[in-house]
Scaffold this motif. Structure first.
Motif, short mmCIF file in Angstrom:
data_model
loop_
_atom_site.label_atom_id
_atom_site.label_comp_id
_atom_site.label_asym_id
_atom_site.label_seq_id
_atom_site.Cartn_x
_atom_site.Cartn_y
_atom_site.Cartn_z
N LYS A 238 52.70 1.61 -8.14
CA LYS A 238 53.13 2.62 -9.13
C LYS A 238 52.87 4.03 -8.60
O LYS A 238 51.91 4.25 -7.86
CB LYS A 238 52.32 2.45 -10.42
CG LYS A 238 52.71 1.23 -11.22
CD LYS A 238 52.21 1.37 -12.67
CE LYS A 238 52.44 0.10 -13.45
NZ LYS A 238 51.32 -0.83 -13.36
N ALA A 239 53.72 4.97 -9.05
CA ALA A 239 53.51 6.38 -8.68
C ALA A 239 52.12 6.82 -9.15
O ALA A 239 51.61 6.30 -10.14
CB ALA A 239 54.59 7.23 -9.34
N ASP A 240 51.53 7.76 -8.44
CA ASP A 240 50.22 8.33 -8.81
C ASP A 240 49.08 7.32 -8.76
O ASP A 240 48.10 7.45 -9.50
CB ASP A 240 50.27 8.99 -10.20
CG ASP A 240 51.33 10.07 -10.26
OD1 ASP A 240 51.49 10.78 -9.25
OD2 ASP A 240 52.01 10.19 -11.29
N THR A 241 49.21 6.29 -7.93
CA THR A 241 48.08 5.37 -7.70
C THR A 241 47.73 5.45 -6.21
O THR A 241 48.55 5.92 -5.41
CB THR A 241 48.42 3.91 -8.06
OG1 THR A 241 49.45 3.46 -7.16
CG2 THR A 241 48.92 3.77 -9.50
N GLU B 101 53.93 2.90 0.00
CA GLU B 101 55.18 2.27 -0.41
C GLU B 101 56.30 2.70 0.53
O GLU B 101 56.95 3.72 0.33
CB GLU B 101 55.50 2.64 -1.87
CG GLU B 101 56.38 1.62 -2.60
CD GLU B 101 57.79 1.56 -2.07
OE1 GLU B 101 58.24 0.50 -1.63
OE2 GLU B 101 58.45 2.61 -2.04
N HIS B 102 56.50 1.91 1.59
CA HIS B 102 57.59 2.21 2.56
C HIS B 102 58.58 1.05 2.54
O HIS B 102 59.13 0.67 3.58
CB HIS B 102 57.02 2.38 3.96
CG HIS B 102 55.88 3.34 4.03
ND1 HIS B 102 56.02 4.69 3.80
CD2 HIS B 102 54.57 3.14 4.27
CE1 HIS B 102 54.85 5.29 3.92
NE2 HIS B 102 53.96 4.37 4.20
#
Ligand SMILES: Cc1cc2nc3c(=O)[nH]c(=O)nc-3n(C[C@H](O)[C@H](O)[C@H](O)COP(=O)(O)O)c2cc1C
Length: 204
Positions: A146-149, A155-156
């Motif tokens: 998740k974003a902001d974790t 995450e590529h």
């Protein structure tokens, strides 16, 4: 209508992406019964990595060796299949924060300047693909991103695939995601059911 179905998991019958990608294809066949499906299993039948000999042959050097000839023929088949497909379904597990090297080797064969895209004199990218191609990525991963974790920076995987496809002019990209698969049987079950709901929603 043509559909290109690609799997790249090395986990065989235990693979979640294989199970879900075949469910996507079955749903598409149900919607369009005369769909023409081409299947590539990149774990069983891998694309060779690009090589110096390969690049020299592209540049016009004489072809030497049966292996290189087969390799170039296969690369041309990948390009033709990708060009002709109206729908592409890609089973894409995350391995070490990105796509499996088997899938990357296939991408190296279809994301080719002068074949699927070109730069114009102003440096803009122009697609050479027919319009209207739809791509469905079946993304599976052990962790969640998740974003902001803290894991977000690793995450590529989906971002890479989506970025590459957009770069060559495919703007209709959907993602079916099952993640957190390493968090135990309940979490895995929930993640797979959520992905199945996403598949059903895709087709409505
Ligand atoms: C070689 C290997 C590397 C993996 N690397 C990661 C990783 O970097 N991040 C992650 O979240 N999961 C990772 N996993 C877990 C897989 O993404 C997860 O098991 C997923 O279900 C794989 O899809 P598949 O079942 O279709 O093979 C890895 C699994 C394997 C076998």
């Amino acid at each position: 209508m043509k559909l290109l179905h690609i799997d790249s998991s090395i986990l065989g019958e235990r693979s979640v992406s294989r199970a879900l990608s075949s469910e996507v294809v079955e749903r598409e066949k149900w919607i369009c019964p005369d769909l023409d499906v081409v299947y590539r299993d990149l774990a069983l039948d891998p694309a060779l990595h690009l090589s110096s000999a390969h690049m020299a042959a592209w540049a016009g050097a004489a072809l030497e060796g049966a292996r290189l000839c087969c390799d170039l023929e296969l690369g041309q088949e990948y390009l033709t299949e990708f060009f002709e497909a109206d729908i592409v379904v890609i089973g894409a597990p995350m391995y070490n924060f990105t796509v499996p090297s088997q899938l990357k080797a296939w991408i190296d064969r279809v994301v080719v300047a002068g074949e699927t895209f070109r730069y114009n004199e102003s440096g803009e990218v122009q697609t050479l693909l027919p319009r209207g191609k739809r791509v469905i990525i079946v993304s599976t991963r052990g962790n969640v991103y998740k974003a902001d974790t803290p894991t977000a920076a690793l995450e590529h995987h989906e971002s890479y695939l989506k970025g590459v496809l957009t770069f060559i002019g495919v703007d209709n990209v959907s993602i079916v995601r099952a993640e957190g698969l390493a968090f135990g049987p309940d979490a895995k079950h929930t993640a797979i059911n959520r992905a199945r709901a996403e598949i059903a929603a895709l087709m409505t």
